[in-house]
Every structure is written in structure tokens, then in C-alpha cells.
Design a protein around this motif. Structure first.
Motif, PDB file in Angstrom:
ATOM      1  N   THR A  12       0.825  -1.218   0.000  1.00 39.14           N
ATOM      2  CA  THR A  12       0.000   0.000   0.000  1.00 39.14           C
ATOM      3  C   THR A  12       0.854   1.260   0.000  1.00 39.14           C
ATOM      4  N   GLY A  13       2.116   1.141   0.415  1.00 41.20           N
ATOM      5  CA  GLY A  13       2.985   2.304   0.507  1.00 41.20           C
ATOM      6  C   GLY A  13       2.854   3.068   1.807  1.00 41.20           C
ATOM      7  N   ILE A  14       1.975   2.622   2.699  1.00 40.89           N
ATOM      8  CA  ILE A  14       1.810   3.273   4.001  1.00 40.89           C
ATOM      9  C   ILE A  14       3.050   2.991   4.862  1.00 40.89           C
ATOM     10  N   PRO A  15       3.614   4.015   5.499  1.00 45.69           N
ATOM     11  CA  PRO A  15       4.759   3.763   6.388  1.00 45.69           C
ATOM     12  C   PRO A  15       4.402   2.776   7.504  1.00 45.69           C
ATOM     13  N   ILE A  16       5.297   1.845   7.767  1.00 45.74           N
ATOM     14  CA  ILE A  16       5.041   0.780   8.740  1.00 45.74           C
ATOM     15  C   ILE A  16       6.190   0.703   9.740  1.00 45.74           C
ATOM     16  N   VAL A  17       5.853   0.661  11.010  1.00 43.32           N
ATOM     17  CA  VAL A  17       6.821   0.353  12.072  1.00 43.32           C
ATOM     18  C   VAL A  17       6.228  -0.784  12.905  1.00 43.32           C
ATOM     19  N   LEU A  18       6.977  -1.849  13.058  1.00 44.66           N
ATOM     20  CA  LEU A  18       6.528  -2.986  13.861  1.00 44.66           C
ATOM     21  C   LEU A  18       7.021  -2.812  15.297  1.00 44.66           C
ATOM     22  N   VAL A  19       6.141  -3.088  16.255  1.00 44.48           N
ATOM     23  CA  VAL A  19       6.477  -2.936  17.669  1.00 44.48           C
ATOM     24  C   VAL A  19       6.408  -4.303  18.353  1.00 44.48           C
ATOM     25  N   ASP A  20       7.526  -4.699  18.989  1.00 48.06           N
ATOM     26  CA  ASP A  20       7.604  -5.981  19.700  1.00 48.06           C
ATOM     27  C   ASP A  20       7.344  -7.157  18.777  1.00 48.06           C
ATOM     28  N   PHE A  21       7.650  -6.996  17.499  1.00 49.09           N
ATOM     29  CA  PHE A  21       7.474  -8.061  16.512  1.00 49.09           C
ATOM     30  C   PHE A  21       8.374  -7.760  15.328  1.00 49.09           C
ATOM     31  N   THR A  22       8.895  -8.808  14.703  1.00 49.13           N
ATOM     32  CA  THR A  22       9.678  -8.637  13.485  1.00 49.13           C
ATOM     33  C   THR A  22       9.379  -9.775  12.532  1.00 49.13           C
ATOM     34  N   LEU A  24      11.233 -12.130   9.486  1.00 54.33           N
ATOM     35  CA  LEU A  24      12.454 -12.493   8.775  1.00 54.33           C
ATOM     36  C   LEU A  24      12.234 -12.459   7.265  1.00 54.33           C
ATOM     37  N   TYR A  25      10.970 -12.495   6.846  1.00 46.39           N
ATOM     38  CA  TYR A  25      10.618 -12.572   5.426  1.00 46.39           C
ATOM     39  C   TYR A  25      10.459 -11.190   4.806  1.00 46.39           C
ATOM     40  N   ALA A  26       9.820 -10.283   5.529  1.00 50.79           N
ATOM     41  CA  ALA A  26       9.486  -8.968   4.976  1.00 50.79           C
ATOM     42  C   ALA A  26      10.122  -7.881   5.840  1.00 50.79           C
ATOM     43  N   PRO A  27      11.309  -7.387   5.468  1.00 49.31           N
ATOM     44  CA  PRO A  27      11.993  -6.385   6.292  1.00 49.31           C
ATOM     45  C   PRO A  27      11.157  -5.129   6.505  1.00 49.31           C
ATOM     46  N   CYS A  28      11.057  -4.714   7.754  1.00 50.73           N
ATOM     47  CA  CYS A  28      10.355  -3.487   8.150  1.00 50.73           C
ATOM     48  C   CYS A  28      11.139  -2.841   9.281  1.00 50.73           C
ATOM     49  N   ASP A  29      10.878  -1.566   9.505  1.00 55.87           N
ATOM     50  CA  ASP A  29      11.420  -0.940  10.707  1.00 55.87           C
ATOM     51  C   ASP A  29      10.767  -1.571  11.934  1.00 55.87           C
ATOM     52  N   CYS A  30      11.585  -1.950  12.905  1.00 54.06           N
ATOM     53  CA  CYS A  30      11.089  -2.675  14.085  1.00 54.06           C
ATOM     54  C   CYS A  30      11.662  -2.057  15.360  1.00 54.06           C
ATOM     55  N   ILE A  31      10.839  -2.016  16.390  1.00 55.85           N
ATOM     56  CA  ILE A  31      11.289  -1.638  17.729  1.00 55.85           C
ATOM     57  C   ILE A  31      11.068  -2.854  18.616  1.00 55.85           C
ATOM     58  N   LEU A  32      12.149  -3.414  19.120  1.00 60.43           N
ATOM     59  CA  LEU A  32      12.065  -4.679  19.838  1.00 60.43           C
ATOM     60  C   LEU A  32      12.733  -4.590  21.205  1.00 60.43           C
ATOM     61  N   THR A  33      12.255  -5.420  22.113  1.00 59.19           N
ATOM     62  CA  THR A  33      12.993  -5.706  23.344  1.00 59.19           C
ATOM     63  C   THR A  33      14.196  -6.566  22.997  1.00 59.19           C
ATOM     64  N   HIS A  34      15.306  -6.339  23.663  1.00 58.75           N
ATOM     65  CA  HIS A  34      16.496  -7.173  23.437  1.00 58.75           C
ATOM     66  C   HIS A  34      16.283  -8.504  24.163  1.00 58.75           C
ATOM     67  N   ASN A  35      15.510  -9.376  23.518  1.00 55.06           N
ATOM     68  CA  ASN A  35      15.084 -10.620  24.157  1.00 55.06           C
ATOM     69  C   ASN A  35      16.246 -11.567  24.454  1.00 55.06           C
ATOM     70  N   LYS A  36      17.184 -11.640  23.537  1.00 58.70           N
ATOM     71  CA  LYS A  36      18.328 -12.532  23.773  1.00 58.70           C
ATOM     72  C   LYS A  36      19.130 -12.045  24.979  1.00 58.70           C
ATOM     73  N   GLN A  37      19.315 -10.728  25.067  1.00 55.77           N
ATOM     74  CA  GLN A  37      20.007 -10.158  26.223  1.00 55.77           C
ATOM     75  C   GLN A  37      19.277 -10.518  27.511  1.00 55.77           C
ATOM     76  N   GLY A  38      17.942 -10.409  27.501  1.00 54.19           N
ATOM     77  CA  GLY A  38      17.156 -10.728  28.693  1.00 54.19           C
ATOM     78  C   GLY A  38      17.299 -12.175  29.117  1.00 54.19           C
ATOM     79  N   GLY A  39      17.231 -13.082  28.151  1.00 54.71           N
ATOM     80  CA  GLY A  39      17.411 -14.500  28.470  1.00 54.71           C
ATOM     81  C   GLY A  39      18.787 -14.783  29.033  1.00 54.71           C
ATOM     82  N   TYR A  40      19.784 -14.112  28.473  1.00 54.48           N
ATOM     83  CA  TYR A  40      21.164 -14.282  28.943  1.00 54.48           C
ATOM     84  C   TYR A  40      21.330 -13.727  30.354  1.00 54.48           C
ATOM     85  N   LYS A 187       9.925   7.077  15.082  1.00 58.00           N
ATOM     86  CA  LYS A 187      10.381   6.477  13.822  1.00 58.00           C
ATOM     87  C   LYS A 187       9.302   6.604  12.753  1.00 58.00           C
ATOM     88  N   LEU A 188       8.051   6.419  13.116  1.00 60.25           N
ATOM     89  CA  LEU A 188       6.949   6.510  12.154  1.00 60.25           C
ATOM     90  C   LEU A 188       6.837   7.933  11.594  1.00 60.25           C
TER      91      LEU A 188
END
Length: 215
Positions: A12-22, A24-40, A187-188
Motif C-alpha cells: 500500500t505504501g503506508i509507512p510501517i513500524v513494527l512494535v515488539d514483533f519482526t 524475517l521474510y518482509a523487512p520493516c522498521d522494528c522496535i524490539l525488546t532485546h530478548n536474547k540479552q534478557g534471556g542471557y 520512527k513513524l
């Protein structure tokens, strides 16, 4: 959101920012928790508390965030010499629960969780993929006559209100939900004004919140 739906949105061309989700198939701007860091970090924390038999409880097929938290847990075990690479799979099979779990959690099926926990010898502590898992695990353990934290430790992830409702209250990883929203909106707005920019994934750090579910 599925990759197919995400691709429809992108077309659609609408700007997209994903929050707490990413994706691997369709690259988008994402804001995520550093989950691997948390598990470590959480695994390091329980090791410093003296725990040696450390299991992970969470359905790895449910979300990428669960898988990232699991990968942090695994890396900490190796770096702290709890296991080596050759022993890792055997150790996981012995102490961790990583399949066929989430439906029981979502349906609040305590009996189902009890059956899962009874399927193998329990470790000294369970690192749960999120607070919902930790909360229902504690309920199931209580039904089985197993005391938390005296007989087994349980920790969560996300620092949701369930941590305070639980008896005992749950030690967990706090994520920066409010900051995540602020960064996503910033970011949006940037995408709306600039149109063209490099797609980025931003990771927000976490911290441990100590409560009563560990010895």
C-alpha cells in the motif's frame, strides 16, 4: 501478523513500524525488546544464585521473541560452563520444556501444564518464556505439592501485573514498554516526512526485577 498480511500492507505504501514483533521474510522498521540479552541476563542471575540444573519453559514455535530468549539462556549456560557444546542437547532434553505448551497457557489449562511438568524430572529452576508461563507453572507446581521457591525456582519475562498477583511474586525481566511506544512513534513520523530511509531494527535493553520466586 503473518508475512502475507505484512506484504499486503507494504504494497500500500503506508509507512510501517513494527512494535515488539519482526519478520524475517518482509523487512520493516522494528522496535524490539532485546530478548536474547534478557534471556542471557536472567540465566546469569540464577547461576550466580547457585542454581546448576536450569531449565527453560516456553513454546519455541509460538514466537520469535520466545526463541530469542531461549537462545540467550543457552548462550549463558555455555559461557558459564554449566554445559559444553557436546552436552547441550542432552541437557536441554533433560531439563527444558519447549514444545506443545502455549495452548495450555492461553486456555489457562493448569492440568495440562501439570501433565507437562510431570513428564520429566524437574530442574532446580525454570526460566519461563514470559510471565504468563511463569504464573501458570507456579499454579501447576502448587497443585503438585511442589513449593516455589523452596523446592524449585521460577522466573518470568516482561514484568506484567501477573508477577505481583502470583504467590510467590515472580522475579522477572522488565521491558521498556513506554519507551518502545515513544521510539516507534518517533520512527513513524520520521518515515512519513522522509519517505526514503534505511530499514532499521532497534533493540531496547532490559533489566532484572527481583521478587520472591527464587531462593
Amino acid at each position: 501478523i503473518s508475512d502475507d498480511n505484512l506484504m499486503l500492507l507494504k504494497r500500500t505504501g503506508i509507512p510501517i513500524v513494527l512494535v515488539d514483533f519482526t519478520s524475517l521474510y518482509a523487512p520493516c522498521d522494528c522496535i524490539l525488546t532485546h530478548n536474547k540479552q534478557g534471556g542471557y541476563m536472567m540465566t546469569n542471575y540464577v547461576i550466580r544464585k547457585g542454581y546448576k540444573k536450569i531449565g527453560f519453559f516456553g513454546d519455541l514455535n509460538y514466537s520469535l521473541s520466545f526463541e530469542d530468549r531461549y537462545m540467550g539462556y543457552r548462550q549463558s549456560l555455555i559461557n558459564n560452563h554449566i554445559v559444553n557444546d557436546n552436552e547441550l542437547i542432552q541437557y536441554m532434553n533433560k531439563y527444558s520444556f519447549t514444545e506443545g505448551i502455549e495452548n495450555y497457557v492461553l486456555n489457562n489449562d493448569i492440568q495440562g501444564i501439570m501433565n507437562i511438568l510431570k513428564s520429566k524430572k524437574l530442574p532446580e529452576v525454570l526460566i519461563c518464556a514470559n510471565d504468563s508461563n511463569a504464573f501458570i507453572v507456579i499454579l501447576a507446581l502448587t497443585q503438585l505439592g511442589i513449593r516455589v521457591p523452596e523446592d524449585i525456582g521460577v522466573v518470568g519475562f516482561d514484568d506484567t501485573p501477573l508477577c505481583i498477583k502470583s504467590i510467590p511474586q515472580i522475579t522477572t525481566i522488565q521491558v521498556q514498554k513506554e519507551l518502545m511506544g515513544q521510539v516507534a512513534v518517533s520512527k513513524l513520523i520520521d518515515l512519513i516526512h522522509r519517505k526514503e530511509s534505511v530499514t532499521m531494527t532497534q533493540l531496547l535493553s532490559v533489566k532484572i526485577i527481583e521478587r520472591d520466586s527464587l531462593r
